[in-house]
Design a protein around this motif. Structure first.
Motif, PDB file in Angstrom:
ATOM      1  N   ARG A 191      27.301 -37.645 -38.619  1.00 20.18           N
ATOM      2  CA  ARG A 191      27.872 -36.420 -38.074  1.00 20.18           C
ATOM      3  C   ARG A 191      26.943 -35.831 -37.028  1.00 20.18           C
ATOM      4  N   ARG A 192      27.495 -34.985 -36.198  1.00 22.96           N
ATOM      5  CA  ARG A 192      26.713 -34.202 -35.250  1.00 22.96           C
ATOM      6  C   ARG A 192      26.809 -32.753 -35.687  1.00 22.96           C
TER       7      ARG A 192
ATOM      8  N   HIS B 203      23.805 -40.323 -42.966  1.00 21.79           N
ATOM      9  CA  HIS B 203      23.644 -40.464 -44.412  1.00 21.79           C
ATOM     10  C   HIS B 203      23.933 -41.908 -44.790  1.00 21.79           C
ATOM     11  N   ALA B 204      23.074 -42.484 -45.611  1.00 24.35           N
ATOM     12  CA  ALA B 204      23.319 -43.815 -46.161  1.00 24.35           C
ATOM     13  C   ALA B 204      22.937 -43.776 -47.642  1.00 24.35           C
ATOM     14  N   TRP B 205      23.759 -44.369 -48.473  1.00 17.90           N
ATOM     15  CA  TRP B 205      23.510 -44.405 -49.914  1.00 17.90           C
ATOM     16  C   TRP B 205      24.076 -45.703 -50.454  1.00 17.90           C
ATOM     17  N   ASN B 206      23.839 -45.945 -51.701  1.00 19.50           N
ATOM     18  CA  ASN B 206      24.332 -47.159 -52.349  1.00 19.50           C
ATOM     19  C   ASN B 206      25.848 -47.228 -52.214  1.00 19.50           C
ATOM     20  N   GLY B 207      26.315 -48.036 -51.290  1.00 16.78           N
ATOM     21  CA  GLY B 207      27.745 -48.222 -51.134  1.00 16.78           C
ATOM     22  C   GLY B 207      28.413 -47.373 -50.069  1.00 16.78           C
TER      23      GLY B 207
ATOM     24  N   ILE C 254      20.920 -34.499 -53.599  1.00 17.71           N
ATOM     25  CA  ILE C 254      22.163 -35.275 -53.718  1.00 17.71           C
ATOM     26  C   ILE C 254      21.880 -36.718 -54.122  1.00 17.71           C
ATOM     27  N   GLY C 255      20.703 -37.223 -53.795  1.00 14.56           N
ATOM     28  CA  GLY C 255      20.394 -38.620 -54.050  1.00 14.56           C
ATOM     29  C   GLY C 255      19.792 -38.926 -55.394  1.00 14.56           C
ATOM     30  N   ASN C 256      19.430 -37.896 -56.178  1.00 14.43           N
ATOM     31  CA  ASN C 256      18.744 -38.143 -57.439  1.00 14.43           C
ATOM     32  C   ASN C 256      19.171 -37.100 -58.468  1.00 14.43           C
TER      33      ASN C 256
ATOM     34  N   ILE D 280      18.749 -39.602 -45.643  1.00 15.09           N
ATOM     35  CA  ILE D 280      19.262 -38.847 -44.502  1.00 15.09           C
ATOM     36  C   ILE D 280      18.296 -39.031 -43.341  1.00 15.09           C
ATOM     37  N   GLN D 281      18.847 -39.444 -42.224  1.00 17.95           N
ATOM     38  CA  GLN D 281      18.064 -39.595 -41.001  1.00 17.95           C
ATOM     39  C   GLN D 281      18.561 -38.571 -39.989  1.00 17.95           C
ATOM     40  N   ILE D 282      17.639 -37.804 -39.444  1.00 21.97           N
ATOM     41  CA  ILE D 282      17.946 -36.818 -38.404  1.00 21.97           C
ATOM     42  C   ILE D 282      17.360 -37.334 -37.100  1.00 21.97           C
TER      43      ILE D 282
END
Length: 131
Positions: free
Chosen positions: A107-108, A98-102, A23-25, A75-77
């Motif tokens: 979620r759990r 989830h963190a992305w540009n902007g 999803i990120g690239n 994505i951090q788990i």
């Protein structure tokens, strides 16, 4: 016979690493998606964070449409815990950030892994809620 806890934990972390990459690239090779989808049982079911039930067989099309959608996705788990495990199944819970540009979401999730024909775990069911 050992339980599925350790291989299920590894499978969960590996899947999220592949999801992050996919999803990120936008340049992620298709083999990443193929490896990701191989981790899911054919009868995989999911309830999304919005409460929608993912139809059976919908996962390939869902992921195909997400390729490169969130550039720079990380994505951090954490809070990963085994709630039940035996030789045939494992139930895990975790928090997913989830963190992305902007943007960012959290979620759990509760994930059920079932042993496949080879005895190795496959994602069988996932239930997410916004946190």
């Amino acid at each position: 016979m050992t339980d599925l806890s350790t291989p299920s934990l590894r499978l969960a972390l590996d899947a999220h690493a592949r999801i992050e990459q996919w999803i990120g690239n936008a340049d992620t090779p298709p083999r990443v998606l193929a490896a990701l989808l191989d981790a899911f049982a054919p009868e995989f079911s999911m309830i999304t964070a919005d409460g929608q039930r993912l139809p059976p067989g919908a996962l390939p099309a869902l992921f195909a449409g997400l390729r490169g959608l969130r550039p720079g996705l990380k994505i951090q788990i954490d809070e990963l815990a085994v709630r039940h495990a035996d030789a045939g199944a494992a139930l895990l819970t975790y928090r997913e950030r989830h963190a992305w540009n902007g943007g960012a979401t959290q979620r759990r999730a509760s994930a059920l892994f079932m042993a496949g024909a080879d005895g190795q775990p496959q994602w069988a069911h996932l239930h997410e809620t916004w946190a």
